[in-house]
Design an enzyme around this catalytic site. Structure first.
Site, PDB file in Angstrom:
ATOM      1  N   GLY A 127       0.824  -1.214   0.000  1.00  0.00           N
ATOM      2  CA  GLY A 127       0.000   0.000   0.000  1.00  0.00           C
ATOM      3  C   GLY A 127       0.854   1.258   0.000  1.00  0.00           C
ATOM      4  N   GLY A 163      -0.329   5.001  -0.693  1.00  0.00           N
ATOM      5  CA  GLY A 163      -1.349   5.637   0.152  1.00  0.00           C
ATOM      6  C   GLY A 163      -0.804   6.800   0.960  1.00  0.00           C
ATOM      7  N   GLN A 164      -1.654   7.324   1.860  1.00  0.00           N
ATOM      8  CA  GLN A 164      -1.284   8.532   2.633  1.00  0.00           C
ATOM      9  C   GLN A 164      -0.016   8.310   3.466  1.00  0.00           C
ATOM     10  OE1 GLN A 164      -3.864   9.613   5.905  1.00  0.00           O
ATOM     11  NE2 GLN A 164      -3.078  11.714   5.999  1.00  0.00           N
ATOM     12  N   ILE A 202      -1.055  -1.802  -5.336  1.00  0.00           N
ATOM     13  CA  ILE A 202      -1.974  -2.626  -6.128  1.00  0.00           C
ATOM     14  C   ILE A 202      -1.966  -2.229  -7.605  1.00  0.00           C
ATOM     15  CG2 ILE A 202      -3.994  -1.170  -5.623  1.00  0.00           C
ATOM     16  CD1 ILE A 202      -5.602  -3.845  -5.431  1.00  0.00           C
ATOM     17  N   TYR A 218     -14.559  -1.542   9.521  1.00  0.00           N
ATOM     18  CA  TYR A 218     -13.131  -1.201   9.611  1.00  0.00           C
ATOM     19  C   TYR A 218     -12.611  -1.525  11.024  1.00  0.00           C
ATOM     20  CZ  TYR A 218      -9.049   1.994   9.636  1.00  0.00           C
ATOM     21  OH  TYR A 218      -7.803   2.549   9.748  1.00  0.00           O
ATOM     22  N   LYS A 222      -9.882  -4.203  12.408  1.00  0.00           N
ATOM     23  CA  LYS A 222      -8.699  -3.794  13.183  1.00  0.00           C
ATOM     24  C   LYS A 222      -8.552  -4.627  14.460  1.00  0.00           C
ATOM     25  CE  LYS A 222      -6.836  -0.916  10.441  1.00  0.00           C
ATOM     26  NZ  LYS A 222      -5.618  -1.362   9.765  1.00  0.00           N
TER      27      LYS A 222
END
Ligand code: AKB
Length: 318
Positions: free
Chosen positions: A8, A11-12, A35, A142, A146
């Site tokens: 990833g 991402g941020q 991805i 989510y 987690k």
């Protein structure tokens, strides 16, 4: 950590973590994966980059062997708001992706960092100074992923001795990368809107307190915990960490002190508000401070000075 694979990476967090690790550990020692390609030119051109879907365990194993990886940093995940729109995709990416990382870490004897979140808590959790070990029972998919991830990482450590580590990240605020699909994203968008339009409409109520952190502190947390002496770690996979807790009216006031014409109004998004209301107001991060010397540098005032200063330069260039 010597040879690190990041999932990833576009991402941020991944964008900025890759830059930092390439500087600190050497470009040839960091393998950024995402991805899809075409998302981020410097990420792909300035060092090692591979297209990889974290749900493809075979490819993760091959790349880990090919590059002689010793640490995986697993940042591929869907966040809270997009998760509510597509729970099955969130489960597939967040859980099967993590499972693949754990299996590869087990097979090749690697270290694994995977982040949890304040989303791992729920409405029954004590809201203020939320303790490290307490009732969780989150209500978003989510958050459910987690908590499951925290437990799965604990299991792989206990059962197989895999060196798993993680933190519960609060909302993360950054200038060099944008968040995507989270409840706390407003705290990044508000700064961009303040510089570009001088006004922002917030989807959360004015008094919604949430934990937050400026990205340089979040990157420090990852590096510090990955490098921490394992014999000191009691809570390996889910350390509460925080740097500040504020609500939309307080970040708005901090911006108005520096930009008196900035206008903030509200148009509440019921889904985001329900998620935010189920999360703590502020975490107790004393275990992270005791076990690996966690000590964030930025508060709301310092972060606001830095964000506005950098964004003003950025938008003047355009
Ligand atoms: C989100 O808002 O979903 C994330 C998080 C707090 O994990 N930024």
């Amino acid at each position: 950590m010597k040879k690190i694979l990041i999932t990833g990476a576009a991402g941020q967090i991944g964008t900025l973590l890759t830059e930092r690790l390439r500087r600190e550990y050497g470009v040839e020692n960091i393998v950024a994966t995402n991805i899809e390609a075409g998302k981020n030119e410097p990420l792909e051109k300035d060092g090692l980059f591979e297209v990889m879907d974290v749900r493809d365990g075979k490819r993760l194993l091959e790349l880990s062997k090919q590059y002689k990886i010793d640490t995986i940093i697993n940042l591929a995940a869907l966040l809270s708001v997009v998760g509510e729109k597509n729970p099955s995709l969130l489960w597939d990416v967040n859980m099967n992706g993590l499972y693949n990382c754990l299996e590869v870490a087990h097979e090749l004897n690697l270290k694994l960092f995977t982040p949890s979140s304040i989303a791992a808590f729920g409405p029954q959790t004590p809201k203020d100074k939320t303790p490290q070990d307490t009732i969780q029972r989150p209500t978003s998919i989510y958050g459910v992923s987690k908590v499951s991830g925290e437990l799965l990482c604990d299991y792989y450590f206990r059962k197989f001795g895999v060196d798993t580590r993680g933190v519960r990240f609060p909302g993360l605020i950054s200038y060099g990368s944008m968040p995507g699909g989270g409840t706390t994203d407003y705290a990044v968008h508000i700064y961009h809107a303040a510089v570009k339009q001088g006004a922002f409409t917030c989807g959360l109520k004015a008094d919604t307190y949430l934990d937050m952190m400026y990205m340089p502190d979040a990157l420090d947390a990852i590096v510090q915990l990955c490098e921490a002496d394992p014999s000191r770690l009691i809570h390996r996979n889910a350390f509460n960490i925080t740097a500040m807790s504020f609500c939309p009216s307080e970040i708005g006031a901090a911006i108005q002190q520096r930009k008196p014409d900035f206008k903030l109004d509200y148009d509440i998004d019921p889904m985001k508000q329900a998620i935010a209301d189920s999360w703590p107001n502020s975490l107790d991060d004393s275990c992270a401070r005791e076990e690996w010397d966690w000590n964030p540098k930025y508060d709301l005032e310092q972060m606001t000075d830095d964000m506005l200063g950098r964004l003003e330069i950025e938008y003047e260039k355009k």
